[in-house]
Enzyme design. Structure first.
Site, mmCIF file in Angstrom:
data_model
loop_
_atom_site.group_PDB
_atom_site.id
_atom_site.type_symbol
_atom_site.label_atom_id
_atom_site.label_comp_id
_atom_site.label_asym_id
_atom_site.label_seq_id
_atom_site.Cartn_x
_atom_site.Cartn_y
_atom_site.Cartn_z
ATOM 1 N N GLU A 14 35.317 0.778 -1.348
ATOM 2 C CA GLU A 14 35.131 2.228 -1.375
ATOM 3 C C GLU A 14 35.170 2.803 -2.799
ATOM 4 O O GLU A 14 35.400 4.001 -2.980
ATOM 5 C CB GLU A 14 36.181 2.903 -0.488
ATOM 6 C CG GLU A 14 35.922 2.635 0.985
ATOM 7 C CD GLU A 14 37.105 3.005 1.853
ATOM 8 O OE1 GLU A 14 37.146 4.136 2.339
ATOM 9 O OE2 GLU A 14 37.993 2.158 2.044
ATOM 10 N N SER A 177 36.748 0.447 6.142
ATOM 11 C CA SER A 177 35.299 0.657 6.056
ATOM 12 C C SER A 177 34.544 -0.152 7.105
ATOM 13 O O SER A 177 33.368 -0.447 6.938
ATOM 14 C CB SER A 177 34.761 0.303 4.670
ATOM 15 O OG SER A 177 35.437 1.036 3.693
ATOM 16 N N TYR A 246 28.343 4.338 5.216
ATOM 17 C CA TYR A 246 27.949 4.456 3.807
ATOM 18 C C TYR A 246 26.457 4.295 3.501
ATOM 19 O O TYR A 246 26.020 4.731 2.447
ATOM 20 C CB TYR A 246 28.717 3.432 2.955
ATOM 21 C CG TYR A 246 30.204 3.570 3.094
ATOM 22 C CD1 TYR A 246 30.833 4.775 2.791
ATOM 23 C CD2 TYR A 246 30.979 2.519 3.569
ATOM 24 C CE1 TYR A 246 32.193 4.921 2.942
ATOM 25 C CE2 TYR A 246 32.343 2.659 3.718
ATOM 26 C CZ TYR A 246 32.950 3.864 3.399
ATOM 27 O OH TYR A 246 34.291 4.002 3.552
ATOM 28 N N ARG A 285 44.877 11.130 7.314
ATOM 29 C CA ARG A 285 43.937 11.498 8.376
ATOM 30 C C ARG A 285 44.231 10.564 9.535
ATOM 31 O O ARG A 285 44.240 9.344 9.361
ATOM 32 C CB ARG A 285 42.492 11.322 7.905
ATOM 33 C CG ARG A 285 41.481 12.072 8.785
ATOM 34 C CD ARG A 285 40.053 11.704 8.434
ATOM 35 N NE ARG A 285 39.781 10.350 8.865
ATOM 36 C CZ ARG A 285 39.229 9.404 8.103
ATOM 37 N NH1 ARG A 285 38.852 9.650 6.877
ATOM 38 N NH2 ARG A 285 39.040 8.197 8.578
ATOM 39 N N ASP A 287 43.164 9.043 13.012
ATOM 40 C CA ASP A 287 41.938 8.841 13.789
ATOM 41 C C ASP A 287 42.271 8.435 15.217
ATOM 42 O O ASP A 287 43.100 7.544 15.442
ATOM 43 C CB ASP A 287 41.075 7.753 13.138
ATOM 44 C CG ASP A 287 40.555 8.170 11.765
ATOM 45 O OD1 ASP A 287 40.780 9.331 11.369
ATOM 46 O OD2 ASP A 287 39.939 7.322 11.091
ATOM 47 N N GLU A 300 43.923 4.669 14.102
ATOM 48 C CA GLU A 300 44.522 4.287 12.821
ATOM 49 C C GLU A 300 44.865 5.521 12.006
ATOM 50 O O GLU A 300 44.393 6.619 12.269
ATOM 51 C CB GLU A 300 43.567 3.386 12.024
ATOM 52 C CG GLU A 300 42.232 4.052 11.722
ATOM 53 C CD GLU A 300 41.459 3.330 10.630
ATOM 54 O OE1 GLU A 300 42.041 2.473 9.935
ATOM 55 O OE2 GLU A 300 40.283 3.655 10.450
ATOM 56 N N ASN A 302 44.791 6.885 8.036
ATOM 57 C CA ASN A 302 44.272 6.639 6.685
ATOM 58 C C ASN A 302 45.118 7.449 5.720
ATOM 59 O O ASN A 302 45.092 8.680 5.760
ATOM 60 C CB ASN A 302 42.809 7.059 6.609
ATOM 61 C CG ASN A 302 41.952 6.198 7.520
ATOM 62 O OD1 ASN A 302 41.611 5.082 7.184
ATOM 63 N ND2 ASN A 302 41.654 6.694 8.713
ATOM 64 N N GLY A 306 39.188 10.102 2.685
ATOM 65 C CA GLY A 306 38.052 10.549 1.881
ATOM 66 C C GLY A 306 38.215 12.019 1.502
ATOM 67 O O GLY A 306 38.699 12.824 2.295
HETATM 68 N N1 LIG Z 1 39.216 -0.177 20.421
HETATM 69 C C1 LIG Z 1 38.074 0.422 20.053
HETATM 70 N N2 LIG Z 1 37.279 1.011 20.988
HETATM 71 C C2 LIG Z 1 36.114 1.608 20.638
HETATM 72 N N3 LIG Z 1 35.647 1.673 19.381
HETATM 73 C C3 LIG Z 1 36.383 1.107 18.410
HETATM 74 C C4 LIG Z 1 37.632 0.465 18.692
HETATM 75 N N4 LIG Z 1 38.138 0.015 17.531
HETATM 76 C C5 LIG Z 1 37.259 0.337 16.577
HETATM 77 N N5 LIG Z 1 36.199 0.990 17.088
HETATM 78 C C6 LIG Z 1 35.006 1.451 16.323
HETATM 79 O O1 LIG Z 1 34.982 0.770 15.075
HETATM 80 C C7 LIG Z 1 35.154 1.687 13.982
HETATM 81 C C8 LIG Z 1 35.995 1.062 12.880
HETATM 82 O O2 LIG Z 1 37.242 0.648 13.398
HETATM 83 P P1 LIG Z 1 38.625 1.017 12.691
HETATM 84 O O3 LIG Z 1 39.705 0.432 13.488
HETATM 85 O O4 LIG Z 1 38.668 2.485 12.479
HETATM 86 O O5 LIG Z 1 38.530 0.238 11.305
HETATM 87 P P2 LIG Z 1 38.394 0.715 9.773
HETATM 88 O O6 LIG Z 1 39.787 0.691 9.247
HETATM 89 O O7 LIG Z 1 37.540 -0.316 9.145
HETATM 90 O O8 LIG Z 1 37.806 2.097 9.768
HETATM 91 C C9 LIG Z 1 35.777 2.908 14.639
HETATM 92 O O9 LIG Z 1 35.504 4.072 13.880
HETATM 93 C C10 LIG Z 1 35.088 2.916 15.988
HETATM 94 O O10 LIG Z 1 33.749 3.376 15.885
HETATM 95 MG MG LIG Z 2 38.460 3.773 10.830
#
Ligand SMILES: Nc1ncnc2c1ncn2[C@@H]1O[C@H](COP(=O)(O)OP(=O)(O)O)[C@@H](O)[C@H]1O
Ligand SMILES: [Mg+2]
Length: 357
Positions: A14, A177, A246, A285, A287, A300, A302, A306
């Protein structure tokens, strides 16, 4: 008013987003009346001096190319800057994960955002989920394995995952990411997805895929933590993957999200609860994934979100009535308060030891 060092760039994927975030943060701090010294970190971890850093911020430069010299001596640019407080806007590894926060602690420099432990926990999805679950914060059901255990007996892990309904999300525990993440709709693809995720971390988690909406809430504060209005991400791809974040311009960002008041109230309360559960300070943030109206899960946190001119975190606060200059000023005030508090704790320890002498 303070002399603030805005630290940006860095080694993570990033890097470029961080430069854009730094422009917004620097502008907000100046509008709030602070004096700002930008401090850039090249993509190989080397620091550049304040003049070169200012040139990156003021020009449209997209990246700070690697210097290819030993990193340690270049930290002199931070030491020589004379800043009183640091605003790190380094997203991802080597910045959001407690490493930079540890450097600041050693240097006795107040810094914006979460401390070492909280940053490290938030960056590690398995640790964060365990901590959140232990505090009663709802998280998506998951299984986890390590490289060592998976290589010793892949079938045993795959069998453990069979209780989770398809589709599944396979992720490296430490990352961001969406790098290394795969959505698996057929168990025959699982082993390969786990091996792919193991390219990015030693620990992998497999989560049940939630069919629903992606919502985000901005939290701010220390003792008294506030939550913003709620925003929504509408992925342009099958999920919010690296390209969607991105490379393309297909994901939608809706703020405030259209939600029944009861759902958004619950989400905001849960965001504060999640932040508190991992010992958050300053900002994050949070999520979420929302399945129907009742299935709310924290996906998660953050801890260095951003901060570009179109990013969700500052946008959600603007919509909540806190414009950028007041937002970044509040973050600096919290950094100074926390630093003073840490000093008081140290004094307390010294006084206690003196009573024993
Ligand atoms: N358990 C889940 N169910 C549905 N979508 C998911 C799930 N886990 C991740 N995703 C999808 O994958 C994306 C990235 O996952 P995330 O855990 O937020 O990782 P990162 O830390 O890389 O952002 C999420 O924004 C969502 O779109
Ligand atoms: Mg995420």
């Amino acid at each position: 008013m303070a002399h603030v060092g805005v630290v940006f760039g860095g080694r993570s994927v990033e890097h470029q987003v961080s430069i854009r975030s730094a422009r917004t943060v620097a502008q907000g701090l100046r509008e709030a009346g602070h004096s700002v010294t930008p401090l850039g970190i090249a993509s190989d971890g080397c620091w550049i001096d304040a003049d070169a850093s200012a040139a990156v911020i003021d020009s449209g430069a997209k990246e700070i190319p690697p210097l290819e010299v030993p990193v340690a001596p270049t930290v002199r640019h931070l030491l020589a800057s004379g800043v009183e407080v640091v605003f790190p806007i380094l997203h991802g590894t080597w910045g959001e994960d407690g490493t930079f926060q540890g450097l600041c602690e050693m240097l006795d420099l107040p810094y914006v955002g979460c401390g070492v432990t909280t940053s490290a926990i938030a960056m590690d999805k398995v640790l964060a989920k365990r901590q959140l679950a232990a505090s009663g914060v709802p998280v998506v059901d998951f299984e986890t394995t390590s490289r060592r255990d998976f290589e010793a007996d892949p079938k045993a892990f795959l069998a453990r995952c069979e209780r989770l309904p398809l589709p599944l999300f396979v992720k490296p525990s430490v990352g961001g990411s969406s790098v290394g993440i795969r959505k698996v709709s057929d168990l025959v693809d699982m082993a390969e997805a786990v091996r792919f995720a193991l390219r990015f971390d030693e620990v992998v988690l497999v989560e049940r895929g939630v069919k629903g909406r992606e919502l985000e809430c901005a939290v701010l504060g220390y003792r008294d933590v506030q939550a913003s209005v709620v925003g929504e991400i509408v992925p342009g791809n099958e999920f919010y993957d690296y390209a969607d974040k991105y490379l393309q311009d297909t994901a939608g960002l809706i703020a405030p999200a259209e939600l029944p008041a009861a759902v958004s109230d619950r989400l905001r309360r849960t965001a504060v609860q999640a932040f508190t559960a991992i010992g958050g300070a300053g900002f994050a943030r949070v999520d979420f994934l929302l399945e129907g109206e009742d299935g709310l899960f924290v996906n998660e946190l953050n801890t260095l979100p951003g901060f570009t001119s179109i990013s969700m975190y500052p946008l959600l606060w603007k919509l909540t009535g806190l414009p950028l200059p007041r937002l970044v000023d509040r973050l600096v005030q919290i950094a100074l308060e926390r630093h003073a508090e840490r000093r008081r704790l140290d004094e307390g320890i010294k006084e206690f030891l003196a009573t024993l002498a």
